[in-house]
Design a protein around this motif. Structure first.
Motif, mmCIF file in Angstrom:
data_model
loop_
_atom_site.group_PDB
_atom_site.id
_atom_site.type_symbol
_atom_site.label_atom_id
_atom_site.label_comp_id
_atom_site.label_asym_id
_atom_site.label_seq_id
_atom_site.Cartn_x
_atom_site.Cartn_y
_atom_site.Cartn_z
ATOM 1 N N PRO A 64 0.733 -1.301 0.049
ATOM 2 C CA PRO A 64 -0.341 -0.081 -0.099
ATOM 3 C C PRO A 64 0.777 1.282 0.155
ATOM 4 N N LYS A 65 0.350 2.474 -0.667
ATOM 5 C CA LYS A 65 0.870 3.665 -0.630
ATOM 6 C C LYS A 65 1.116 3.879 0.733
ATOM 7 N N GLY A 66 2.345 4.671 0.993
ATOM 8 C CA GLY A 66 2.640 5.158 2.446
ATOM 9 C C GLY A 66 3.614 4.164 3.079
ATOM 10 N N PHE A 67 3.769 3.234 2.620
ATOM 11 C CA PHE A 67 4.768 2.031 3.201
ATOM 12 C C PHE A 67 6.228 2.177 2.251
ATOM 13 N N GLY A 68 7.076 2.375 2.899
ATOM 14 C CA GLY A 68 8.487 2.435 2.092
ATOM 15 C C GLY A 68 9.371 1.049 2.232
ATOM 16 N N PHE A 69 9.670 0.669 1.080
ATOM 17 C CA PHE A 69 10.503 -0.548 1.192
ATOM 18 C C PHE A 69 12.077 -0.168 2.053
ATOM 19 N N ARG A 70 12.391 -0.712 2.856
ATOM 20 C CA ARG A 70 13.693 -0.582 3.608
ATOM 21 C C ARG A 70 14.732 -1.870 3.495
ATOM 22 N N GLU A 71 14.038 -3.047 3.439
ATOM 23 C CA GLU A 71 15.149 -4.269 3.422
ATOM 24 C C GLU A 71 14.271 -5.605 3.151
ATOM 25 N N ILE A 72 14.813 -6.223 2.354
ATOM 26 C CA ILE A 72 14.337 -7.687 2.004
ATOM 27 C C ILE A 72 15.414 -8.798 2.231
ATOM 28 N N ASP A 73 15.126 -9.846 2.989
ATOM 29 C CA ASP A 73 16.002 -10.815 3.111
ATOM 30 C C ASP A 73 15.081 -12.137 2.988
ATOM 31 N N THR A 74 15.807 -12.816 1.632
ATOM 32 C CA THR A 74 14.941 -13.986 1.489
ATOM 33 C C THR A 74 15.982 -15.191 0.915
ATOM 34 N N THR A 75 15.280 -16.386 1.106
ATOM 35 C CA THR A 75 15.896 -17.378 0.580
ATOM 36 C C THR A 75 15.470 -17.859 -0.754
ATOM 37 N N LEU A 76 16.324 -18.187 -1.679
ATOM 38 C CA LEU A 76 15.948 -18.541 -2.817
ATOM 39 C C LEU A 76 16.407 -19.872 -3.095
ATOM 40 N N GLU A 77 15.782 -20.632 -4.076
ATOM 41 C CA GLU A 77 16.212 -22.061 -4.484
ATOM 42 C C GLU A 77 16.883 -22.159 -5.962
ATOM 43 N N PHE A 78 17.881 -22.421 -6.027
ATOM 44 C CA PHE A 78 18.689 -22.403 -7.445
ATOM 45 C C PHE A 78 19.164 -23.946 -7.383
ATOM 46 N N ALA A 79 18.960 -24.383 -8.549
ATOM 47 C CA ALA A 79 19.451 -25.862 -8.908
ATOM 48 C C ALA A 79 19.602 -26.783 -7.453
ATOM 49 N N GLY A 80 18.305 -26.610 -6.791
ATOM 50 C CA GLY A 80 18.204 -27.603 -5.481
ATOM 51 C C GLY A 80 18.908 -27.103 -4.506
ATOM 52 N N CYS A 81 19.448 -25.940 -4.676
ATOM 53 C CA CYS A 81 20.347 -25.663 -3.472
ATOM 54 C C CYS A 81 19.665 -24.144 -2.749
ATOM 55 N N GLU A 82 19.880 -23.849 -1.563
ATOM 56 C CA GLU A 82 19.374 -22.712 -1.145
ATOM 57 C C GLU A 82 20.424 -21.489 -1.260
ATOM 58 N N VAL A 83 20.107 -20.328 -1.731
ATOM 59 C CA VAL A 83 21.001 -19.342 -1.617
ATOM 60 C C VAL A 83 20.210 -18.012 -0.954
ATOM 61 N N THR A 84 20.898 -17.261 -0.320
ATOM 62 C CA THR A 84 20.338 -15.947 0.205
ATOM 63 C C THR A 84 20.262 -14.719 -0.811
ATOM 64 N N PHE A 85 19.205 -13.941 -0.801
ATOM 65 C CA PHE A 85 19.047 -12.832 -1.609
ATOM 66 C C PHE A 85 18.699 -11.567 -0.802
ATOM 67 N N SER A 86 19.184 -10.394 -0.685
ATOM 68 C CA SER A 86 18.759 -9.479 -0.091
ATOM 69 C C SER A 86 18.815 -8.056 -0.710
ATOM 70 N N ALA A 87 17.945 -7.001 -0.296
ATOM 71 C CA ALA A 87 18.136 -5.774 -1.004
ATOM 72 C C ALA A 87 17.777 -4.929 -0.007
ATOM 73 N N ARG A 88 18.519 -3.604 0.138
ATOM 74 C CA ARG A 88 18.387 -2.593 1.132
ATOM 75 C C ARG A 88 18.359 -1.429 0.660
ATOM 76 N N ARG A 89 17.675 -0.466 1.214
ATOM 77 C CA ARG A 89 17.529 0.775 0.917
ATOM 78 C C ARG A 89 17.543 1.919 1.932
ATOM 79 N N ARG A 90 18.528 2.759 1.823
ATOM 80 C CA ARG A 90 18.611 3.916 2.874
ATOM 81 C C ARG A 90 18.808 5.287 2.524
ATOM 82 N N ILE A 91 18.635 6.082 3.264
ATOM 83 C CA ILE A 91 18.840 7.612 2.759
ATOM 84 C C ILE A 91 20.452 7.790 2.739
ATOM 85 N N ALA A 92 20.900 8.256 1.893
ATOM 86 C CA ALA A 92 22.343 8.427 1.646
ATOM 87 C C ALA A 92 22.671 9.924 2.032
#
Length: 195
Positions: A64-92
């Motif tokens: 919803p509008k008004g909510f800002g993305f700050r951080e995503i941490d997730t586990t993905l599966e690639f070739a049957g193996c787990e990998v972690t993926f993250s994305a972060r946003r901060r004011i510079a």
């Protein structure tokens, strides 16, 4: 006065046409070669901090509008193996150059993972913005980890809203099935689009 036969004149026209075609082909080859050496402009994509969504297994979830993305941490599966993926946003902060921000990021990594080794630091692009990619190794218990982080400072609309944006992945470098993950990760980042 000597006259040439019709066959000689046809032969001369044919030879002239062939010479002209060779010259045009060479000019086109040189022009194509020059064009291939010119860098293809990469579109610079702006951040829209108020517009966020996730697509998971073909399902779109809009935040919803008004909510800002700050951080995503997730586990993905690639070739049957787990990998972690993250994305972060901060004011510079204003005036903070990317290189100094990355130095701070590396210091934080070293504080978090004692014995972390920086393997590679390379300049590149993230969504058309100047970026720095880092590859690093560290251990968690007895297990090795390979991390790749791509960092950028992006202006989102006006110069007052500079944003630090980072995208990271961690893998177990000893798993052969993950040999192609970093290539796929880089391709995923190269395909970032804006809405």
């Amino acid at each position: 006065m000597a006259t040439t036969s019709i066959y000689d004149r046809l032969s001369q026209k044919r030879e002239a046409a062939e010479a002209l075609a060779r010259q045009q082909a060479e000019e086109e080859r040189v022009a194509a070669e020059a064009m291939s050496k010119m860098p293809v402009p990469v579109p610079v994509l702006p951040l829209d901090v108020g517009q966020n969504a996730f697509q998971i297994a073909g399902l779109n979830m809009r935040v919803p509008k008004g909510f800002g993305f700050r951080e995503i941490d997730t586990t993905l599966e690639f070739a049957g193996c787990e990998v972690t993926f993250s994305a972060r946003r901060r004011i510079a902060p204003q005036g903070l150059p990317l290189a100094r921000a990355v130095e701070g990021y590396v210091k934080n990594l070293r504080d978090l993972h004692v014995g972390m080794t920086l393997v590679r630091e390379a300049e590149g692009l993230l969504a058309g913005h100047e970026a720095i990619a880092l590859d690093y190794l560290f251990t968690v218990g007895q297990e090795r980890r390979h991390g790749r982080t791509v960092c950028a400072i992006i202006s989102s609309g006006d110069e007052l809203s500079r944003q630090w944006f980072e995208v990271s992945t961690l893998i177990d470098p000893d798993k052969e099935r993950l040999a192609d993950w970093l290539v796929a990760f880089d391709a995923m980042l190269a395909d970032i689009t804006a809405q």
